[in-house]
Scaffold this active site. Structure first.
Site, PDB file in Angstrom:
ATOM      1  N   GLY A 181       0.803  -1.223   0.000  1.00 29.95           N
ATOM      2  CA  GLY A 181       0.000   0.000   0.000  1.00 29.95           C
ATOM      3  C   GLY A 181       0.831   1.265   0.000  1.00 29.95           C
ATOM      4  O   GLY A 181       1.700   1.430   0.841  1.00 29.95           O
ATOM      5  N   SER A 182       0.595   2.187  -0.930  1.00 28.79           N
ATOM      6  CA  SER A 182       1.499   3.319  -1.064  1.00 28.79           C
ATOM      7  C   SER A 182       0.969   4.340  -2.068  1.00 28.79           C
ATOM      8  O   SER A 182      -0.192   4.319  -2.437  1.00 28.79           O
ATOM      9  CB  SER A 182       2.877   2.817  -1.480  1.00 28.79           C
ATOM     10  OG  SER A 182       2.753   1.819  -2.482  1.00 28.79           O
TER      11      SER A 182
END
Length: 216
Positions: A181-182
């Site tokens: 996640g980013s």
């Protein structure tokens, strides 16, 4: 369409191996009834680290999307890595997106800068300035400067970048990976024309983010 990387990213192989061993051991001891959550976890880990090839548009002035995800910002902003006013386009990746990063343009890497920081929700605007991040500044053959910034998120705690200053990059070339996640911010020269809008779902390499101006 040549993409010289495994369809399951190497960055995920250790995690997949661990998840598989745990699922097998629990299955052997307690059967499927006890092990099914761990098999489900294995499926999730495999899908997270998928890294499929993508079509790469050939339009000369196109800036390609560096990551899968959703557009969360299209705005004029200061590019602190190239010290200029720029068009900023931000892509948020959730845990179900592909997490490899690919070069948005053809060019040469001018510099790579890593900044330690926080791990706020990457969908928030302040994540651009406060989270752990890694900036890659690229100069195209026409003289345009394009900055791509890998930003860690709430869950992501590991930014991987495989290029150094002075190295060439080709559009669509895989240059990095962020685990779990980013976000990726792209800063473009003033006069660039955005081809995406906030909320739009985008795909790495195959989506055109913007068009560069004719002159740097």
């Amino acid at each position: 369409m040549n993409y010289p990387h495994p369809i399951i990213a190497r960055e995920g192989w250790p995690f997949i191996a661990i998840a598989a061993v745990v699922a097998l051991l629990i299955h052997a001891v307690g059967g499927f009834g006890l092990a099914w959550p761990f098999w489900l976890l294995l499926v999730f880990v495999v899908q997270f680290f998928r890294d499929p090839p993508r079509a790469v548009p050939t339009q000369a002035n196109a800036v390609l999307c560096p990551a899968d995800g959703r557009i969360v910002a299209v705005e004029t902003a200061h590019d602190p890595y190239a010290d200029r006013e720029a068009l900023k386009i931000s892509v948020f990746m959730n845990v179900f997106n592909v997490h490899s990063q690919r070069s948005p343009v053809d060019g040469a890497v001018q510099k790579v800068e890593y900044f330690p920081g926080a791990f706020l929700n990457a969908a928030l605007d302040k994540a651009s300035a406060e989270n752990e991040r890694n900036a890659v500044v690229i100069q195209t053959g026409a003289g345009h400067t394009v900055t791509a910034v890998q930003i860690a998120g709430l869950v992501a705690r590991r930014i991987l970048c495989y290029v150094r200053a002075g190295e060439p990059l080709s559009r669509g070339q895989r240059y990095g990976f962020i685990r779990f996640g980013s976000r990726v911010d792209v800063y473009l020269p003033k006069g660039s024309r955005a081809r995406v809008s906030i909320g739009e779902k985008v795909s790495a390499s195959s989506t055109i983010l913007a068009e560069l101006p004719e002159q740097p």
